[in-house]
Design a protein around this motif. Structure first.
Motif, PDB file in Angstrom:
ATOM      1  N   SER A   1      70.395  27.595  17.452  1.00 56.00           N
ATOM      2  CA  SER A   1      71.345  28.714  17.556  1.00 56.00           C
ATOM      3  C   SER A   1      70.753  29.865  18.364  1.00 56.00           C
ATOM      4  N   LEU A   2      69.493  30.218  18.077  1.00 54.16           N
ATOM      5  CA  LEU A   2      68.835  31.301  18.824  1.00 54.16           C
ATOM      6  C   LEU A   2      68.702  30.949  20.305  1.00 54.16           C
ATOM      7  N   ARG A   3      68.349  29.738  20.583  1.00 51.15           N
ATOM      8  CA  ARG A   3      68.240  29.336  21.987  1.00 51.15           C
ATOM      9  C   ARG A   3      69.595  29.403  22.683  1.00 51.15           C
ATOM     10  N   ARG A   4      70.663  29.035  21.959  1.00 50.83           N
ATOM     11  CA  ARG A   4      71.991  29.117  22.548  1.00 50.83           C
ATOM     12  C   ARG A   4      72.356  30.568  22.853  1.00 50.83           C
ATOM     13  N   ASP A   5      72.042  31.508  21.892  1.00 51.66           N
ATOM     14  CA  ASP A   5      72.301  32.933  22.144  1.00 51.66           C
ATOM     15  C   ASP A   5      71.488  33.432  23.326  1.00 51.66           C
ATOM     16  N   TYR A   6      70.239  33.000  23.397  1.00 51.73           N
ATOM     17  CA  TYR A   6      69.383  33.433  24.507  1.00 51.73           C
ATOM     18  C   TYR A   6      69.960  32.969  25.849  1.00 51.73           C
ATOM     19  N   VAL A   7      70.405  31.733  25.878  1.00 49.29           N
ATOM     20  CA  VAL A   7      70.965  31.205  27.125  1.00 49.29           C
ATOM     21  C   VAL A   7      72.232  31.950  27.517  1.00 49.29           C
ATOM     22  N   GLU A   8      73.102  32.228  26.531  1.00 50.55           N
ATOM     23  CA  GLU A   8      74.337  32.956  26.836  1.00 50.55           C
ATOM     24  C   GLU A   8      74.031  34.356  27.354  1.00 50.55           C
ATOM     25  N   GLN A   9      73.081  35.063  26.685  1.00 51.56           N
ATOM     26  CA  GLN A   9      72.715  36.411  27.146  1.00 51.56           C
ATOM     27  C   GLN A   9      72.083  36.358  28.530  1.00 51.56           C
ATOM     28  N   ASP A  10      71.295  35.350  28.798  1.00 48.38           N
ATOM     29  CA  ASP A  10      70.680  35.221  30.117  1.00 48.38           C
ATOM     30  C   ASP A  10      71.742  34.964  31.185  1.00 48.38           C
ATOM     31  N   GLU A  11      72.790  34.207  30.820  1.00 52.92           N
ATOM     32  CA  GLU A  11      73.879  33.986  31.769  1.00 52.92           C
ATOM     33  C   GLU A  11      74.605  35.300  32.071  1.00 52.92           C
ATOM     34  N   ARG A  12      74.833  36.125  31.005  1.00 47.53           N
ATOM     35  CA  ARG A  12      75.467  37.429  31.241  1.00 47.53           C
ATOM     36  C   ARG A  12      74.601  38.303  32.140  1.00 47.53           C
ATOM     37  N   ARG A  13      73.317  38.321  31.906  1.00 47.37           N
ATOM     38  CA  ARG A  13      72.416  39.115  32.752  1.00 47.37           C
ATOM     39  C   ARG A  13      72.470  38.646  34.202  1.00 47.37           C
ATOM     40  N   ARG A  14      72.480  37.340  34.387  1.00 46.68           N
ATOM     41  CA  ARG A  14      72.561  36.811  35.750  1.00 46.68           C
ATOM     42  C   ARG A  14      73.879  37.220  36.421  1.00 46.68           C
ATOM     43  N   GLU A  15      74.975  37.202  35.619  1.00 46.78           N
ATOM     44  CA  GLU A  15      76.268  37.586  36.182  1.00 46.78           C
ATOM     45  C   GLU A  15      76.257  39.047  36.622  1.00 46.78           C
ATOM     46  N   VAL A  16      75.688  39.934  35.746  1.00 44.33           N
ATOM     47  CA  VAL A  16      75.594  41.365  36.115  1.00 44.33           C
ATOM     48  C   VAL A  16      74.728  41.532  37.357  1.00 44.33           C
ATOM     49  N   TRP A  17      73.651  40.800  37.421  1.00 45.38           N
ATOM     50  CA  TRP A  17      72.760  40.898  38.589  1.00 45.38           C
ATOM     51  C   TRP A  17      73.482  40.465  39.863  1.00 45.38           C
ATOM     52  N   THR A  18      74.297  39.447  39.750  1.00 47.67           N
ATOM     53  CA  THR A  18      75.058  39.000  40.922  1.00 47.67           C
ATOM     54  C   THR A  18      76.024  40.076  41.387  1.00 47.67           C
ATOM     55  N   ARG A  19      76.738  40.651  40.425  1.00 46.35           N
ATOM     56  CA  ARG A  19      77.683  41.730  40.789  1.00 46.35           C
ATOM     57  C   ARG A  19      76.954  42.928  41.353  1.00 46.35           C
ATOM     58  N   LEU A  20      75.804  43.298  40.784  1.00 47.48           N
ATOM     59  CA  LEU A  20      75.020  44.431  41.286  1.00 47.48           C
ATOM     60  C   LEU A  20      74.541  44.169  42.699  1.00 47.48           C
ATOM     61  N   SER A  21      74.097  42.916  42.937  1.00 47.00           N
ATOM     62  CA  SER A  21      73.637  42.564  44.282  1.00 47.00           C
ATOM     63  C   SER A  21      74.783  42.677  45.285  1.00 47.00           C
ATOM     64  N   GLN A  22      75.969  42.236  44.881  1.00 49.52           N
ATOM     65  CA  GLN A  22      77.129  42.333  45.780  1.00 49.52           C
ATOM     66  C   GLN A  22      77.493  43.791  46.059  1.00 49.52           C
ATOM     67  N   ALA A  23      77.453  44.659  45.013  1.00 48.55           N
ATOM     68  CA  ALA A  23      77.813  46.077  45.195  1.00 48.55           C
ATOM     69  C   ALA A  23      76.814  46.791  46.092  1.00 48.55           C
ATOM     70  N   THR A  24      75.527  46.582  45.861  1.00 42.67           N
ATOM     71  CA  THR A  24      74.526  47.260  46.697  1.00 42.67           C
ATOM     72  C   THR A  24      74.591  46.743  48.130  1.00 42.67           C
TER      73      THR A  24
END
Length: 632
Positions: A255-278
Motif C-alpha cells: 500500500s505504501l509503495r502504491r501511494d509513493y508511486v502515485e505521488q511520484d506520478e503527480r510530481r512528474r506531472e507538475v514538473w512537466t507542466r512547469l517545464s512547459q510554462a517556463t
C-alpha cells in the motif's frame, strides 16, 4: 538381417602398403572356411579376436610380412554397415560408418563406461549396452564388457577341446562374472539390482565410523538449535504467527509503495507542466524583444518617409530659373537622375501612402505586443503556482512517503529474517530426530553384521530347460552318441549328456559338445527374443573326428571317437538351414560336401593352384610359390 539387435560379419580384410589385400567374404547363415593346414585359417580367427578388442594381435606368419592393419565390415540389424579397423601393431581402433562415408571415429580398445570404445559400440549393436554383471560372492557388480561375451561367441581350436565348462574362459578370477553373463543371456536380465554385501570386519568398521559421525553431527545440531531457540516445541506456533505478520507487513508495504508511486506520478506531472510554462515564458520574452526591435524599425521608416515628403514640398517652393547646365527654362527639359517638378508631388503622395501602411502594421504589432505582455503576466503567475505545487509534492515524497516505505521495508526484512531463523530451527529439529533414529538403526545393524546370506540370483529352471532342449536338438541332428538326456548341472556349470559329464568325454566329443553349447546358447537367446550378438565363430569343431579303425578299442580320453565322415557332413547340413538372423562361421580342415556348398558361404584353401591358395594371396610376404593356374 532381421531382428532388433546383433550384427554379422560381411568381410575380413588385412591390408598393407604396396601389397594385395587378403580378404574373406561372409554372408548370413552358415559360413565355412576349410582346407589344408598352414593356409591362414587360424590367422583369420586371431584377426577376428583382435578386431573385437582382444589384447594380442595375430601371431605373425611369413605371409603376413608387409601387412600392417586388419579390419572387419559388419552389418547391424537395421542394415547399416560399419568398418572397424585396427593396426596390427596394436593400440586403439577406428570406426567408419559406411552409409555416410565419414572420416572415422577413434574407439578405445579397453572397455570404459562413458567413453567411445569398441566394446561399448558392439554392446550397443547387440542390445546389451549399460548392463551390469555380478563379479564376486559379495554381489559386487561390474559394467558388462564385450570381452565378457567373446568366449561364448568365438571358440578357438584350443578352447573347443578344453575339459572345462564352455561357460568359462579359463580365467579363474572371471568365473563369477562369466556365470552372470550366461544368466544374462538366457534370461535377458542383468544384476544391476543386486545389493553388495560387505565383509563383517569392514561392515563393523563402517558402522562405527557412521555412529561417530552421527554423534558429532547431533552435538553440532543441538548447539545450533540452542542458539536459535530455547523452546523447540513452540517453533510451529511461532512460525504461524510470523507467517501472519509477514503477510500483513507485505500488504502494508504494498500500500505504501502504491501511494509513493502515485505521488511520484503527480510530481512528474507538475514538473512537466512547469517545464512547459517556463519554456513558453522564454518564447514570449524572445518574441517581445524581437517585436520591440521591429517597432523601432517601423518608427525609423515613418520618420524617413516624413522627411522625404517634407523635402519634396520645400523643393516646389523654390524660385524657377534657367538651368545652370544647359540654360533651358525650368520644366522644359530633363536630365538623367533629376526628377521633373510633377514627380516630386507624386513622390510625396507615395511617401504618405507607404507611411499609412506602416502605421497599420505598427498598430497590429502594438496589439500583438499587448497580448504577449498579458500572457507573460499569466505565465509568471502559473509558474509561481506550479513551483509551489512541485515543492509540496517533493516534500511529501521526501518527508513522509519515502521514510514510511523505508521503515516498512526494515520491519518486513526483520520479520523475514526471524521467520527464516524459525524455519532453520524447525529443519534442525527434524534433522536431529532423523539422526537419532539413524543411530538407533546402527545399533540394530551391529547385531546383524555377518549374518547376511548369499543372495546369488538363481537360474530359472525354464530357461535352463529351454537351453538344454536346443543343445539336444543340435546333438541329435549330428547323431551324437548317447545324446539323451541333456541337462545343465548348475553346480558344475556344465552340460551332462547321456548321464555323462561333458568334460569327461574325449577330445572329439568335447569339441562337438562345446559347439552345441555355443550354438544352443545363441539359438535359445534369439528364440526367446533376448539380446545376443547373433553370431558364433568355431575353430576346428570336427578336427578330432575320424572313422573308427577295424579292431580299434577306444579309451575314454584318447581323443578317438567312433564317429565317421557322416557325422561331419550332418554337422554342416544342420547348420546350412540356419535362418538369416544368425551367422555361424566354421573354420575347419574338413571340407563340406559339394552338394551342401550351395547353401552356405564357403571358402576352401587348397595351398595349390586349384581354387584359392590360402588366406593371403599366393606369394604374399615375398615367399616364392608355384605359378597360379586358372581353373574353369
Amino acid at each position: 538381417m532381421s531382428g532388433h539387435h546383433g550384427f554379422q560379419f560381411r568381410e575380413l580384410r588385412v591390408e598393407g602398403p604396396g601389397v594385395e589385400p587378403a580378404t574373406l567374404p561372409f554372408g548370413p547363415g552358415l559360413n565355412v572356411l576349410s582346407g589344408a593346414s598352414d593356409t591362414g585359417k587360424s590367422y583369420a580367427v586371431d584377426c577376428f579376436n583382435f578386431v573385437l578388442g582382444g589384447k594380442h594381435p595375430p601371431r605373425p606368419v611369413p605371409e603376413s610380412q608387409g601387412y600392417d592393419r586388419v579390419s572387419v565390415t559388419i552389418e547391424a540389424a537395421d542394415g547399416t554397415r560399419y568398418r572397424i579397423e585396427r593396426p596390427l601393431a596394436g593400440g586403439d581402433l577406428r570406426l567408419f560408418d559406411l552409409s555416410r562415408g565419414d572420416e572415422g571415429l577413434a574407439l578405445g580398445a579397453r572397455h570404459a563406461d562413458g567413453e567411445d570404445t569398441v566394446s561399448g559400440f558392439l554392446l550397443r549393436l547387440s542390445g546389451l549396452s549399460g548392463r551390469r554383471v555380478r563379479k564376486n560372492a559379495l554381489n559386487k557388480t561390474q559394467s558388462l564388457s564385450f570381452r565378457n561375451l567373446v568366449h561364448l561367441l568365438l571358440v578357438d581350436e584350443e578352447a573347443i577341446i578344453r575339459k572345462g565348462s564352455p561357460l568359462h574362459s579359463g580365467e579363474s578370477t572371471q568365473k563369477t562374472a562369466e556365470a552372470s553373463v550366461f544368466r544374462l543371456l538366457l534370461t535377458g536380465h542383468d544384476d544391476s539390482g543386486l545389493v553388495e554385501s560387505k565383509k563383517p570386519v569392514i561392515a563393523r568398521a563402517e558402522l562405527d565410523a557412521q555412529d561417530a559421525l552421527l554423534e558429532q553431527l547431533i552435538g553440532e545440531f543441538e548447539a545450533d538449535l540452542a542458539r536459535l531457540t530455547d523452546r523447540p516445541e513452540d517453533l510451529g506456533e511461532q512460525l504461524d504467527r510470523l507467517d501472519r505478520a509477514v503477510a500483513e507487513g507485505e500488504e502494508a508495504l504494498h500500500s505504501l509503495r502504491r501511494d509513493y508511486v502515485e505521488q511520484d506520478e503527480r510530481r512528474r506531472e507538475v514538473w512537466t507542466r512547469l517545464s512547459q510554462a517556463t519554456g513558453r515564458q522564454a518564447e514570449v520574452e524572445a518574441l517581445l524583444e524581437r517585436f520591440e526591435v521591429l517597432d523601432a524599425q517601423y518608427r525609423t521608416d515613418l520618420d524617413r518617409l516624413e522627411a522625404v515628403a517634407e523635402a519634396g514640398g520645400a523643393f516646389l517652393l523654390l524660385e524657377t530659373d534657367r538651368c545652370p547646365l544647359c540654360g533651358a527654362a525650368a520644366g522644359e527639359h530633363t536630365h538623367d537622375g533629376v526628377p521633373a517638378d510633377a514627380d516630386v508631388v507624386t513622390l510625396a503622395a507615395a511617401c504618405r501612402k507607404e507611411a499609412a501602411k506602416i502605421e497599420l502594421l505598427r498598430g497590429e504589432l502594438i496589439a500583438t505586443v499587448g497580448d504577449l505582455q498579458d500572457e507573460r503576466r499569466s505565465l509568471a503567475e502559473a509558474v509561481q503556482e506550479l513551483r509551489a505545487e512541485y515543492a509540496k509534492a517533493e516534500a511529501e515524497l521526501a518527508e513522509s512517503l519515502a521514510p514510511a516505505v523505508a521503515q516498512a521495508q526494515v520491519s518486513h526484512r526483520a520479520l523475514m529474517e526471524r521467520r527464516s531463523d524459525v524455519k532453520e530451527a524447525i529443519s534442525l529439529h527434524e534433522r536431529l530426530v532423523g539422526l537419532r533414529q539413524r543411530r538407533l538403526s546402527i545399533e540394530e545393524a551391529r547385531g546383524d553384521v555377518g549374518a547376511t546370506a548369499d543372495v546369488r540370483p538363481e537360474m530359472p529352471p525354464a530357461a535352463l530347460s529351454a537351453f538344454a532342449g536346443h543343445v539336444k536338438t543340435l546333438l541329435e541332428a549330428w547323431r551324437f552318441p548317447d545324446a539323451d538326456p541333456v541337462w545343465f548341472d548348475e553346480r558344475e556349470q556344465d552340460l551332462v549328456i547321456g548321464n555323462r559329464r561333458r568334460g569327461s568325454q574325449g577330445k572329439g566329443l568335447r569339441a562337438l559338445s562345446h559347439s552345441a553349447f555355443t550354438l544352443g546358447l545363441m539359438n535359445t537367446c534369439l528364440a526367446a527374443g533376448h539380446p545376443h550378438p547373433g553370431f558364433v565363430i568355431l575353430d576346428s569343431p570336427l578336427l578330432n573326428f575320424r572313422p573308427p579303425k577295424a579292431g580299434e578299442v577306444e579309451e575314454s580320453d584318447t581323443g578317438a571317437e567312433p564317429l565317421g565322415e557322416e557325422v561331419k557332413q550332418l554337422f554342416y547340413a544342420s547348420l546350412a538351414t540356419l535362418p538369416a538372423d544368425r551367422q555361424v562361421i566354421i573354420i575347419e580342415n574338413v571340407d563340406p560336401a559339394a552338394e551342401l556348398r550351395a547353401h552356405m558361404t564357403s571358402e576352401i584353401f587348397t595351398k595349390t593352384s586349384v581354387d584359392r591358395y590360402g588366406f593371403f594371396p599366393r606369394g604374399a610376404g615375398g615367399l616364392a610359390g608355384e605359378p597360379v593356374e586358372t581353373v574353369t
